[in-house]
Design a protein around this motif. Structure first.
Motif, PDB file in Angstrom:
ATOM      1  N   ASP A  46      48.117  52.977  38.337  1.00 17.88           N
ATOM      2  CA  ASP A  46      47.089  53.878  38.852  1.00 17.88           C
ATOM      3  C   ASP A  46      46.574  54.712  37.688  1.00 17.88           C
ATOM      4  O   ASP A  46      47.153  54.728  36.598  1.00 17.88           O
ATOM      5  CB  ASP A  46      47.601  54.744  40.005  1.00 17.88           C
ATOM      6  N   GLY A  47      45.438  55.390  37.906  1.00 21.07           N
ATOM      7  CA  GLY A  47      44.824  56.195  36.859  1.00 21.07           C
ATOM      8  C   GLY A  47      43.527  56.805  37.365  1.00 21.07           C
ATOM      9  O   GLY A  47      43.154  56.644  38.531  1.00 21.07           O
ATOM     10  N   CYS A  48      42.833  57.509  36.471  1.00 21.79           N
ATOM     11  CA  CYS A  48      41.595  58.194  36.850  1.00 21.79           C
ATOM     12  C   CYS A  48      40.465  57.797  35.919  1.00 21.79           C
ATOM     13  O   CYS A  48      40.681  57.601  34.709  1.00 21.79           O
ATOM     14  CB  CYS A  48      41.776  59.715  36.783  1.00 21.79           C
ATOM     15  N   GLY A  49      39.248  57.717  36.485  1.00 22.05           N
ATOM     16  CA  GLY A  49      38.066  57.402  35.679  1.00 22.05           C
ATOM     17  C   GLY A  49      38.152  56.017  35.095  1.00 22.05           C
ATOM     18  O   GLY A  49      38.470  55.054  35.782  1.00 22.05           O
ATOM     19  N   SER A  50      37.896  55.885  33.817  1.00 20.26           N
ATOM     20  CA  SER A  50      38.023  54.605  33.119  1.00 20.26           C
ATOM     21  C   SER A  50      39.472  54.430  32.695  1.00 20.26           C
ATOM     22  O   SER A  50      40.014  55.246  31.947  1.00 20.26           O
ATOM     23  CB  SER A  50      37.086  54.587  31.904  1.00 20.26           C
ATOM     24  N   GLN A  51      40.103  53.343  33.169  1.00 22.64           N
ATOM     25  CA  GLN A  51      41.541  53.162  32.949  1.00 22.64           C
ATOM     26  C   GLN A  51      41.821  51.736  32.477  1.00 22.64           C
ATOM     27  O   GLN A  51      41.357  50.761  33.076  1.00 22.64           O
ATOM     28  CB  GLN A  51      42.325  53.431  34.241  1.00 22.64           C
ATOM     29  N   ILE A  68      43.628  37.287  37.450  1.00 21.70           N
ATOM     30  CA  ILE A  68      42.322  37.751  37.915  1.00 21.70           C
ATOM     31  C   ILE A  68      42.511  39.215  38.307  1.00 21.70           C
ATOM     32  O   ILE A  68      43.311  39.536  39.186  1.00 21.70           O
ATOM     33  CB  ILE A  68      41.811  36.931  39.109  1.00 21.70           C
ATOM     34  N   PHE A  69      41.761  40.139  37.644  1.00 24.01           N
ATOM     35  CA  PHE A  69      42.022  41.567  37.774  1.00 24.01           C
ATOM     36  C   PHE A  69      41.270  42.228  38.925  1.00 24.01           C
ATOM     37  O   PHE A  69      41.511  43.396  39.221  1.00 24.01           O
ATOM     38  CB  PHE A  69      41.690  42.270  36.455  1.00 24.01           C
ATOM     39  N   ASP A  70      40.338  41.523  39.515  1.00 21.73           N
ATOM     40  CA  ASP A  70      39.638  42.076  40.694  1.00 21.73           C
ATOM     41  C   ASP A  70      39.524  40.953  41.722  1.00 21.73           C
ATOM     42  O   ASP A  70      38.441  40.484  42.053  1.00 21.73           O
ATOM     43  CB  ASP A  70      38.259  42.615  40.285  1.00 21.73           C
ATOM     44  N   GLY A  92      38.463  52.849  42.588  1.00 17.00           N
ATOM     45  CA  GLY A  92      38.622  51.882  43.654  1.00 17.00           C
ATOM     46  C   GLY A  92      40.040  51.347  43.700  1.00 17.00           C
ATOM     47  O   GLY A  92      40.881  51.651  42.846  1.00 17.00           O
ATOM     48  N   VAL A  93      40.297  50.541  44.726  1.00 16.18           N
ATOM     49  CA  VAL A  93      41.594  49.875  44.877  1.00 16.18           C
ATOM     50  C   VAL A  93      41.391  48.405  44.547  1.00 16.18           C
ATOM     51  O   VAL A  93      40.568  47.736  45.187  1.00 16.18           O
ATOM     52  CB  VAL A  93      42.146  50.057  46.303  1.00 16.18           C
ATOM     53  N   TYR A  94      42.092  47.894  43.557  1.00 17.41           N
ATOM     54  CA  TYR A  94      41.891  46.551  43.045  1.00 17.41           C
ATOM     55  C   TYR A  94      43.155  45.709  43.229  1.00 17.41           C
ATOM     56  O   TYR A  94      44.280  46.240  43.273  1.00 17.41           O
ATOM     57  CB  TYR A  94      41.539  46.586  41.560  1.00 17.41           C
ATOM     58  N   THR A  95      42.971  44.404  43.358  1.00 14.54           N
ATOM     59  CA  THR A  95      44.074  43.448  43.470  1.00 14.54           C
ATOM     60  C   THR A  95      44.111  42.583  42.216  1.00 14.54           C
ATOM     61  O   THR A  95      43.091  42.005  41.826  1.00 14.54           O
ATOM     62  CB  THR A  95      43.906  42.557  44.709  1.00 14.54           C
ATOM     63  N   VAL A 113      46.299  47.892  42.100  1.00 13.67           N
ATOM     64  CA  VAL A 113      46.025  48.949  41.129  1.00 13.67           C
ATOM     65  C   VAL A 113      45.022  49.908  41.761  1.00 13.67           C
ATOM     66  O   VAL A 113      44.022  49.476  42.345  1.00 13.67           O
ATOM     67  CB  VAL A 113      45.455  48.374  39.810  1.00 13.67           C
ATOM     68  N   THR A 114      45.287  51.197  41.669  1.00 14.39           N
ATOM     69  CA  THR A 114      44.396  52.207  42.245  1.00 14.39           C
ATOM     70  C   THR A 114      43.814  53.070  41.129  1.00 14.39           C
ATOM     71  O   THR A 114      44.566  53.640  40.324  1.00 14.39           O
ATOM     72  CB  THR A 114      45.138  53.099  43.245  1.00 14.39           C
ATOM     73  N   ILE A 115      42.479  53.151  41.073  1.00 16.56           N
ATOM     74  CA  ILE A 115      41.784  53.990  40.095  1.00 16.56           C
ATOM     75  C   ILE A 115      41.116  55.117  40.877  1.00 16.56           C
ATOM     76  O   ILE A 115      40.297  54.867  41.765  1.00 16.56           O
ATOM     77  CB  ILE A 115      40.733  53.200  39.295  1.00 16.56           C
ATOM     78  N   TYR A 116      41.440  56.349  40.525  1.00 17.25           N
ATOM     79  CA  TYR A 116      40.946  57.502  41.268  1.00 17.25           C
ATOM     80  C   TYR A 116      39.692  58.080  40.605  1.00 17.25           C
ATOM     81  O   TYR A 116      39.471  57.949  39.398  1.00 17.25           O
ATOM     82  CB  TYR A 116      42.037  58.576  41.355  1.00 17.25           C
ATOM     83  N   GLU A 117      38.919  58.781  41.428  1.00 16.16           N
ATOM     84  CA  GLU A 117      37.671  59.405  40.971  1.00 16.16           C
ATOM     85  C   GLU A 117      37.964  60.563  40.022  1.00 16.16           C
ATOM     86  O   GLU A 117      38.965  61.281  40.166  1.00 16.16           O
ATOM     87  CB  GLU A 117      36.886  59.903  42.192  1.00 16.16           C
ATOM     88  N   ARG A 118      37.033  60.765  39.027  1.00 13.78           N
ATOM     89  CA  ARG A 118      37.166  61.912  38.126  1.00 13.78           C
ATOM     90  C   ARG A 118      35.872  62.705  38.008  1.00 13.78           C
ATOM     91  O   ARG A 118      35.826  63.733  37.331  1.00 13.78           O
ATOM     92  CB  ARG A 118      37.575  61.454  36.726  1.00 13.78           C
TER      93      ARG A 118
END
Length: 645
Positions: A46-51, A68-70, A92-95, A113-118
Motif C-alpha cells: 500500500d502507499g499514497c500518491g505515486s507509489q 500483470i500489475f493491473d 485505487g485498489v489494484y490486483t 495493492v492499495t494506493i491511497y489519495e494524496r
C-alpha cells in the motif's frame, strides 16, 4: 446447521486472504486468481500518491514467470513480462497476477495493492469579522478520505469532517484569523495523509462577484433556459421580466456550480431581462449585472436571406454578436450597432435555421431559432456588358448583374463565336462566380469575336442570353487607323471614340461619330510614344466594346518609292517621299551623269519629272536625302528609282 457451515467457510476464506507475515492480501475470483498456487512477495503493498512496488518470486524451480500489475481477473495472460517493479500513478485498489509453470503444470496467484489519495481536498473560506466559515466541497476527492481534519491555526482543538455530516464548519477567533490548514486523513493503519490545503482569509475569501448569469437561451415555443453560476450554501434569487416591466422573483437556490432555470409561456418575439440577487455569509446583498434576451427577424431578398436583430440592451460588458446557421457560426460582429446581415451563400430552395448570440465577458444570450427558405424568381436578362481587348490575344469581358432573381451564389455562363457566326460555344468554366472573364484563346490581331452572357442562380433558374457584344479589330498605317465596318452590337452603334494615349501626356478621348477611319498627323505631336484604341458605344448606352491597341513610336519613318509614272493618268504622277517624325528634310535627285535635276527642303514638295520645263527622259535616277528626326539626330539615306513613261 447450514447457516453455521456458511459462516465457517466465510471466516476461513477471510483468513486465507491475508498472509500472516504482513504481506499483501491474496485475491480470489476468476479462473486464474482462484488457482492461488503461486507464491510471491509485494513490497510495499500500500502507499499514497505515486507509489513504486517491487515483486519477488518465491516459487522454487518456477519457470516462465510473469506479472500483470493491473489485472482485471478475467483476461487470459499472454506472455506477461517479468519486471521487478511497477509504479502506480493514480489512487485505487489494484490486483497483481503472478503466472508461471513448475514440473509441467501452470500456477497462478493474485495479490492486492492499495494506493491511497494524496491530493488536497477542496474547500472554501468565507470571513465575516472574526468568524471563519469553511465549506467542504463534497466531491469524489473529499469522499476518498476516511475523514477531513481542519486545523484552525490558533492552538484550539482541530475539527473533523466525516462523510454524511454537514459541509459547513465555523470557528470563532479572538483576534486575527489565522491560516487554516485542511487535509484528508485515511483510516487507521494507513501511514500517509493528504496534502494540506492552506486557506487564507485574504486569498480564499469567497467573492460573490463569481455569481453570474452565463447563458440565456430562448426557444421558438416561448421557453427560456437560464444558466447561472452559484456558490454552495449561498442563497441566490433569480429575477425575470419583460424589458419594460418590473422584476419578479422566479426561483431561489443555494447550490454551487451551474444552476438552470426554465421559464415558460413567453413570447419569443419579445425582449426580456434577467438579474440575480445573492446574500453573503454575513447577510450582505449582492446584485449581479443585468442581462437581456435577443430577438432575431428573418426575410428573403434577391441577394440572400436577410437577418436582423435587436441591439443588446446592456452594452457595458458587450464583446460582440455571433450569427449561427444550422448551429454553426457563419459571421461575427464587433460593434453593438451591427444589427443586420445578408446571407448571400444561402442556396435557393434550401431551408436554414438561424440564431443570433449576444456575447459578453461571460454571458451567451441566444435568440429563438428562426427557419427561412431561400426563394427566388427567374433571373433577368443581362443588359450591361463590355468587351475589351486588353493585350495581344487577350479579351476581357465584364457584365453587371442585377434585377430580380439574383442570388448570393450563381454560375455566370460566357459563350463566344466568331464575328458573323451564330455558332456560340461556352468558354467559361463550371460554377463561375466572377463577373469578369478573361479569354486567352483568341487571335485579336486578325479577327473579331462576339460574346453573349447568361447566369444561373442558386435555385437554379437561368436567365436568357444577353444580346451579343463583339470586339473591334483595329488596324494601322503611317497615316491613319481604321477598324471593322461591322457593328459590335446587335442594336447598332451610337458612336465611336478614339482613345489616344501619349506616354508623357496621358489619354484623350476624341468622339468620331460613326466613321471607321481616323487620319493621323503624328508629326505635329510632342516627342513621345503613342497608342490608339477605339471604343464603341451601343445605341442603348449599356454595352461597350474596346478594340485592340496599336502603338506608334517617335522613330522617323521614310517611305520612298522605287518608281513613278508621270503619264497624266493621276496614278504615281510624282516622285513623292512620305515620312513620320521628321524634323528637317533636304533631298537632291541626280541623273545618270551626276547632275542635280531636282532639289527640295520640303518633304511635301515632290518631283513631277520636269527638268527646266522639259520632260525628263525615262530611266534610272538617284536620290540623296538628309533628315533630322524629332530628337534632332541627323540621318542620310540614298538610293535609286525609275522614271517610267
Amino acid at each position: 446447521m447450514r447457516l453455521r457451515l456458511l459462516s465457517i467457510l466465510f471466516f476461513t476464506a477471510l483468513l486465507q486472504s491475508f498472509n500472516v507475515n504482513g504481506q499483501a492480501p491474496i485475491v480470489k475470483g476468476g479462473k486464474y486468481c482462484d488457482k492461488a498456487d503461486g507464491d510471491f512477495d509485494v513490497i510495499p503493498f500500500d502507499g499514497c500518491g505515486s507509489q513504486t512496488v517491487s515483486v519477488k518470486n518465491n516459487v522454487v524451480g518456477g519457470l516462465n514467470i510473469g506479472y500483470i500489475f493491473d489485472y482485471d481477473k478475467v483476461s487470459d495472460p499472454i506472455n506477461p513480462p517479468n519486471p521487478f517493479s511497477y509504479t502506480y500513478d493514480k489512487p485505487g485498489v489494484y490486483t497483481i497476477l503472478q503466472v508461471g509453470s513448475k514440473n509441467g503444470s501452470g500456477f497462478a496467484l493474485c495479490k492486492q495493492v492499495t494506493i491511497y489519495e494524496r491530493q488536497k481536498v477542496n474547500a472554501l473560506l468565507e470571513v465575516c469579522g472574526t468568524i471563519a466559515k469553511v465549506t467542504i466541497v463534497n466531491d469524489t476527492l473529499a469522499r476518498s478520505y476516511d475523514h477531513i481534519e481542519i486545523n484552525w491555526g490558533d492552538g484550539k482543538v482541530n475539527s473533523e469532517w466525516r462523510k454524511g455530516e454537514g459541509l459547513i464548519l465555523t470557528h470563532a477567533y479572538t483576534g486575527t484569523i489565522s491560516q487554516i490548514k485542511i487535509k484528508g486523513v485515511h483510516k487507521a493503519g494507513v501511514s500517509c495523509t493528504g496534502l494540506e490545503n492552506i486557506l487564507s482569509a485574504t486569498s480564499q475569501n469567497i467573492s460573490l462577484d463569481d455569481i453570474k448569469v452565463r447563458r440565456v437561451e430562448m426557444s421558438s415555443d416561448g421557453k427560456v433556459n437560464i444558466l447561472y453560476r452559484g456558490i454552495e450554501k449561498t442563497e441566490t434569487e433569480v429575477f425575470f421580466s419583460e424589458v419594460s416591466d418590473t422584476y419578479k422573483s422566479v426561483e431561489k437556490g443555494s447550490n454551487g456550480g451551474d444552476n438552470g432555470v426554465l421559464i415558460e409561456n413567453l413570447n419569443p418575439e419579445s425582449q426580456y431581462k434577467v438579474k440575480l440577487v445573492s446574500q453573503d455569509a454575513c447577510g450582505g446583498t449582492f446584485l449581479s449585472d443585468e442581462v437581456g434576451t435577443m430577438v432575431l427577424k428573418t426575410s428573403t431578398e434577391k441577394k440572400g436571406n436577410v437577418l436582423e436583430w435587436n441591439r443588446y440592451a446592456y452594452p457595458g460588458a458587450f464583446t460582440g454578436y455571433q450569427l449561427l446557421r444550422d448551429n454553426a457560426p457563419i459571421h461575427g460582429f464587433q460593434s453593438i450597432d451591427d444589427l443586420k446581415w445578408i446571407d448571400e451563400d444561402a442556396i435557393c430552395g434550401q431551408t436554414y435555421e438561424y440564431r443570433i448570440v449576444a456575447l459578453t465577458n461571460l454571458l451567451r444570450s441566444f435568440s429563438a431559432p428562426k427557419k427561412v427558405t431561400m426563394t427566388s424568381s427567374k433571373p433577368e436578362k443581362i443588359t450591361q456588358a463590355s468587351v475589351s481587348v486588353t493585350a495581344p490575344n487577350v479579351i476581357r469581358t465584364e457584365v453587371v448583374l442585377g434585377g430580380d432573381g439574383l442570388t448570393g451564389t450563381y454560375d455566370l455562363i460566357v459563350e463566344r463565336a466568331d464575328l458573323g457566326s451564330s455558332d456560340f460555344t461556352q468558354i467559361s468554366g463550371a460554377k463561375n462566380q466572377q463577373t469578369e472573364f478573361e479569354d486567352k484563346t483568341v487571335n485579336t490581331g486578325s479577327k473579331s469575336y462576339c460574346y453573349r452572357f447568361s447566369y444561373e442562380n442558386s435555385c437554379p433558374l437561368r436567365s436568357e442570353f444577353s444580346d451579343p457584344v463583339c470586339s473591334i479589330l483595329l488596324k494601322q498605317t503611317p497615316s491613319d487607323i481604321s477598324w471593322t465596318n461591322d457593328s459590335p452590337f446587335l442594336a447598332g452603334v451610337e458612336s465611336y471614340d478614339v482613345i489616344q494615349n501619349e506616354s508623357n501626356i496621358g489619354a484623350t478621348n476624341t468622339p468620331v461619330g460613326l466613321i471607321n477611319t481616323y487620319p493621323l498627323n503624328l508629326n505635329t505631336q510632342t516627342k513621345s510614344t503613342y497608342s490608339f484604341q477605339i471604343v464603341g458605344h451601343s445605341q442603348n448606352g449599356n454595352f461597350l466594346s474596346f478594340s485592340n491597341i496599336v502603338n506608334y513610336t517617335q522613330e522617323f519613318i521614310l517611305l520612298i518609292p522605287d518608281a513613278f509614272t508621270p503619264n497624266a493618268d493621276n496614278i504615281n504622277e510624282t516622285f513623292e517621299v512620305k515620312g513620320l517624325f521628321v524634323n528637317t528634310f533636304k533631298m537632291s535627285v541626280f541623273n545618270r551623269w551626276g547632275e542635280v535635276v531636282f532639289q527640295t527642303a520640303d518633304i511635301n514638295n515632290s518631283w513631277d519629272g520636269i527638268i527646266n520645263g522639259e520632260k525628263a527622259p525615262a530611266g534610272s535616277y538617284v536620290y540623296k536625302a538628309e533628315i533630322t528626326d524629332s530628337n534632332d539626330k541627323l540621318f542620310t539615306k540614298s538610293g535609286s528609282f525609275l522614271l517610267i513613261r
